[in-house]
Every structure is written in structure tokens, then in C-alpha cells.
Write an enzyme that holds these catalytic residues in place. Structure first.
Site, short mmCIF file in Angstrom:
data_model
loop_
_atom_site.label_atom_id
_atom_site.label_comp_id
_atom_site.label_asym_id
_atom_site.label_seq_id
_atom_site.Cartn_x
_atom_site.Cartn_y
_atom_site.Cartn_z
N ASP A 234 -82.82 -56.32 -5.54
CA ASP A 234 -82.88 -56.18 -4.07
C ASP A 234 -84.31 -56.05 -3.57
O ASP A 234 -84.55 -55.45 -2.52
CB ASP A 234 -82.06 -54.97 -3.59
CG ASP A 234 -80.65 -54.97 -4.15
OD1 ASP A 234 -79.97 -56.00 -4.00
OD2 ASP A 234 -80.25 -53.95 -4.74
N LYS B 39 -86.45 -61.03 -3.35
CA LYS B 39 -86.79 -62.25 -4.08
C LYS B 39 -86.43 -63.50 -3.30
O LYS B 39 -87.12 -64.52 -3.38
CB LYS B 39 -86.07 -62.27 -5.43
CG LYS B 39 -86.56 -61.22 -6.41
CD LYS B 39 -85.88 -61.32 -7.75
CE LYS B 39 -84.41 -60.96 -7.68
NZ LYS B 39 -84.14 -59.57 -7.28
N GLY C 51 -77.34 -61.36 -4.92
CA GLY C 51 -77.31 -61.79 -3.53
C GLY C 51 -78.70 -62.00 -2.99
O GLY C 51 -79.56 -61.12 -3.07
N HIS C 52 -78.97 -63.20 -2.47
CA HIS C 52 -80.27 -63.50 -1.87
C HIS C 52 -80.05 -63.86 -0.41
O HIS C 52 -79.25 -64.75 -0.09
CB HIS C 52 -80.95 -64.67 -2.60
CG HIS C 52 -81.41 -64.33 -3.98
ND1 HIS C 52 -81.84 -65.27 -4.89
CD2 HIS C 52 -81.52 -63.15 -4.61
CE1 HIS C 52 -82.18 -64.67 -6.02
NE2 HIS C 52 -81.99 -63.38 -5.86
N GLN D 167 -81.27 -60.04 -9.97
CA GLN D 167 -81.38 -58.61 -10.25
C GLN D 167 -82.84 -58.19 -10.43
O GLN D 167 -83.72 -58.77 -9.82
CB GLN D 167 -80.54 -58.23 -11.49
CG GLN D 167 -79.04 -58.27 -11.27
CD GLN D 167 -78.43 -59.57 -11.72
OE1 GLN D 167 -78.92 -60.26 -12.58
NE2 GLN D 167 -77.30 -59.92 -11.13
#
Length: 431
Positions: free
Chosen positions: A13, A16, A40-41, A225
Site C-alpha cells: 500500500d 506503487k 490493489g493498485h 504487496q
């Protein structure tokens, strides 16, 4: 031409998605090398928000090749839905713009069911905080040599044999957890049905990337991650089920380590963590709440509230070493605007001894207390800053002190979710 690996250098988080998107403009190929759709991005481009899980972040950029490598575990049904969703937002996705490694292991429905059942059965204190999406069990099957892989979808007989091998392992497990036996025929039917939507993207990714490198194309390797969730070097057992550190970029797509020229570690200006596990600098007071509110700290995938704390230089120094980080991208600096005093963790105290790293044993990690260094904060806004001249003097001092403590230079500074609100110090793609 330089090839760049992007890794999270905390617990994930770190922002990225934005940085990969920002770097994608300079790259020809964007390759995802590990993780699953538990990552999740969130990308914000011209005010438009894109939320990605399985797809590489570069997929929203036209004229680029996006690659899902063999180090990823892939839920084919989720991928098809995600492609449809992104297409609805006006992004073109085709076998010319997206490739999936033929040897990529698949996440099956049985993996998610097992993942959730185990977490529910775990007693308090032993829960991992998994997203329940089947990532861990899928990696277990890969190591156990019983995975169904993308290439297997092309031949019904091979597919059936692969499924039977997997069920020899899963059915006894399910009985022990009180789950109904797997409906083999339904699983096979579902896999045969999805095959036609996945196989057009299948390719020998190792070969494609080798040729791209030889022709002078720039490759951006994207991890999911963060390094503190690495299966070997993270805060075990509260980790993900894959290697997250930069060395995995080579294994996860099928190229040699000499293909990597620069490693960019993404680091928040403070620290967050989702789920269970040790967190030495965690703040459960109003300061931690303020960081969470200002930073909008909720998981992209789960929506879970992130735990927040001060910047931990000892941990980031550690992850910079294990990933061989060349330079860091410091994100969310603007969240610290208005704090009168800031603290940086420079080490730990364990049973009366001073340590400059986090020990491996879980019980020792839990007993570590942070040793802090205090700095004055700044009252001015850093939101949207795009040059050093736009930053308050005290913010620059904070950045410089972080560089000293983690023994790694800052290459970029991010001052908002917008991709152009970025201060470039060193271009990772510079030859």
C-alpha cells in the site's frame, strides 16, 4: 537501455500504482512478476480513477505491452471481469497489449474456499489476515506440483489429469475442514468455458521479454504487496505466499538477474499495515487516526482500515538491503503537512538491548519497542509540489534525514495521487 524493478519497501500500500503508471510513460513493456488479485493498485489519471488487481498498472497506457508473469497466481474469472471493467473505462486490451505467461498457475474456486475455511477455523492470534482470495493455497499447489497452469487449458485431457491430481490433495483437506467435496465435473466445465477467453493472451513470456531486451526496449517490472510481506524476509508468518523482494522479478518472468539495471523501492513518508502481525511504530492514538484519515488509509481490495504509525527507518534500511534498492520513491509526503513534531524510528530495544534491525523470531518482533528520533514538522502545504523549490525547508530536512538513516537516496517524491505531482530527482530509466 535501463530495465527497472519496482518493489514496495514496507508492508504494501505504498503507492506503487501511481509510480508504476508514472514510469510506464518511459517504458515499452510493463511486467507483473508475483502476487495475485489480492493486490490493489489505484491509479488517478486526468481525474479518472482506475482500480486494478490482476492487471499490470501499465495496461491503462496506450502503446505499451503489459505482461503477467509466471510468478503470479492468476484467477482467470477475476481477470476476465477486470478486463471487461477496464474496457468500459475506455482502455483497449487485446492479445497485442496483454500477454500471460503460459506457465502461470491458476487460482481455482477451491483455493478461495480453502483459504476462507482455514482463516475461519484459526484461533485468535493465529489468523493471518488473508483476503480469502485463494492466493496462499494456489502457491501451495504450485510448490506441490499439482497446479493447473494456463497452458493446460489448451488440452481437455491434460486439464482433466491436472484437476484430478489437485483433487487428490484437496478433497481430504476439505473433509477435515467440513467442506463439501469438489464437484469435479462442474470445475472442469467452468475451466473449459473460460479457456477460450484466456488462451488468446497466452505466450512464452520469457522469450518475448528476452527479445524485447535484446532489441533495446525498456522493461518495467512491477511487484505487488511489500518486502515486509515477503515469504522469506517478511514478518513471518504474517506474510504473503510469494517472494516480494526484487530478486523475484527475474524468476517471476523468466529472465536472468543481469537484466535488472535499477531497483526502485516505494516507501510512504510514514508506515501502514493491513491485517495481523507486528508493527513496532503503530499508533493507536489520535495521531494514528489523523494519519489514517488524511492518508485515506483503507485497503483497495478489502476496504479494511489500515493501521498507521511513524516512519520506520530501521525496517526500510533492512528492505533496501534485501531488495538491493538503488533509490526510493517517497510517497504521501503531503499527509504529514501540519504536524508540529514528527518521529522516525531509528532502531529497537529488545529486552534491554539496542538493535538496528528487526529480528527474525516472531516472539522477539512482538517484544521490540521503537527507539525514536524527533524532528520539527512543517505548517506549509506540500500538496502538488513538483520541485524542491516547492517544498518547505523542514520537509526537505525530513527527506534528507530519511536518506541518511536508510542509507539509500531518494529518486522521486510524490505529493498527491495525481501522476504529475511528482518531484524527479533521479530518472530510474536513465542509461
Amino acid at each position: 537501455m535501463a530495465n527497472v524493478v519496482v518493489v514496495g519497501a514496507q508492508w504494501g500500500d505504498e503507492g506503487k500504482g501511481k509510480i508504476v503508471d508514472w514510469l510506464s510513460e518511459r517504458a515499452d513493456v510493463i511486467a507483473r512478476f508475483q502476487g495475485g488479485h489480492n493486490a490493489g493498485h489505484t491509479l488517478v489519471i486526468d481525474g479518472k480513477v482506475y482500480k486494478l488487481n490482476a492487471l499490470p498498472s501499465g495496461v491503462v497506457r496506450g502503446g505499451k505491452l503489459s505482461v503477467i508473469g509466471n510468478g503470479v497466481v492468476l484467477d482467470p474469472w477475476h481477470l476476465v471481469k477486470e478486463i471487461a471493467k477496464i474496457r468500459e473505462q475506455g482502455v483497449e486490451i487485446s492479445p497485442e497489449t496483454l500477454m500471460i505467461a503460459e506457465n502461470t498457475p491458476l487460482i481455482l474456486p477451491i483455493h478461495g474456499e480453502l483459504d476462507r475455511a482455514r482463516e475461519e477455523a484459526a484461533s485468535k492470534g493465529t489468523k493471518i489476515g488473508t483476503t480469502g482470495r485463494g492466493i496462499g493455497p494456489a502457491y501451495e499447489d504450485k510448490v506441490g506440483r499439482r497446479s493447473v497452469r494456463v497452458a493446460d487449458l489448451a488440452d481437455p485431457a491434460t486439464l482433466a489429469a491436472r484437476v484430478d491430481r489437485a483433487l487428490q490433495h484437496h478433497d481430504p483437506l476439505r473433509r477435515g475442514l467440513g467442506i463439501e467435496p469438489v464437484d469435479r465435473e462442474r470445475l472442469l466445465a467452468d475451466l473449459n468455458a473460460i479457456a477460450a477467453e484466456i488462451l488468446p493472451y497466452a505466450a512464452p513470456v520469457w522469450k518475448v521479454l528476452t527479445e524485447a531486451r535484446k532489441s533495446g526496449k525498456r522493461i518495467l517490472f512491477e511487484g505487488a504487496q511489500g518486502a515486509l510481506l515477503d515469504i522469506d524476509f517478511g514478518t513471518y508468518p504474517f506474510v504473503t505466499s510469494s517472494n516480494v523482494i526484487a530478486g523475484q522479478a527475474a524468476t517471476g518472468v523468466g529472465i536472468g538477474p543481469t537484466s535488472i539495471d535499477y531497483v526502485l523501492g516505494i516507501v510512504k513518508a510514514y508506515t501502514t499495515r493491513v491485517g495481523e502481525g507486528p508493527f513496532p511504530t503503530e499508533l493507536t492514538d489520535e495521531v494514528g487516526q489523523r494519519l489514517g484519515e488524511r492518508g485515506h488509509e483503507f485497503g483497495t481490495v478489502t476496504g479494511r482500515k489500515r493501521r498507521c504509525g511513524w516512519f520506520d527507518a530501521a525496517l526500510v534500511r533492512q528492505t533496501c538491503a534485501t531488495s538491493g534498492v538503488t533509490g526510493i520513491s517517497l510517497t504521501k509526503l503531503d499527509v504529514l503537512d501540519g504536524f508540529e513534531t514528527l518521529k522516525i524510528c531509528v532502531g529497537y530495544e529488545l529486552d534491554g538491548q539496542k538493535l538496528d534491525y528487526l529480528p527474525t523470531a516472531a516472539d522477539q518482533q512482538a517484544r521490540c519497542t521503537p527507539v525514536y528520533e524527533e524532528m520539527a514538522g512543517w505548517s506549509e502545504s506540500t500538496v502538488g509540489a513538483r520541485s524542491w523549490a516547492d517544498l518547505p525547508a523542514q520537509a526537505i530536512k525530513y527527506i534528507r534525514r530519511i536518506e541518511e538513516l536508510i542509507q539509500c537516496p531518494v529518486a522521486l517524491v510524490s505529493t498527491s495521487p495525481e501522476r504529475d505531482d511528482t518531484i524527479l530527482v533521479t530518472d530510474p530509466f536513465a542509461d
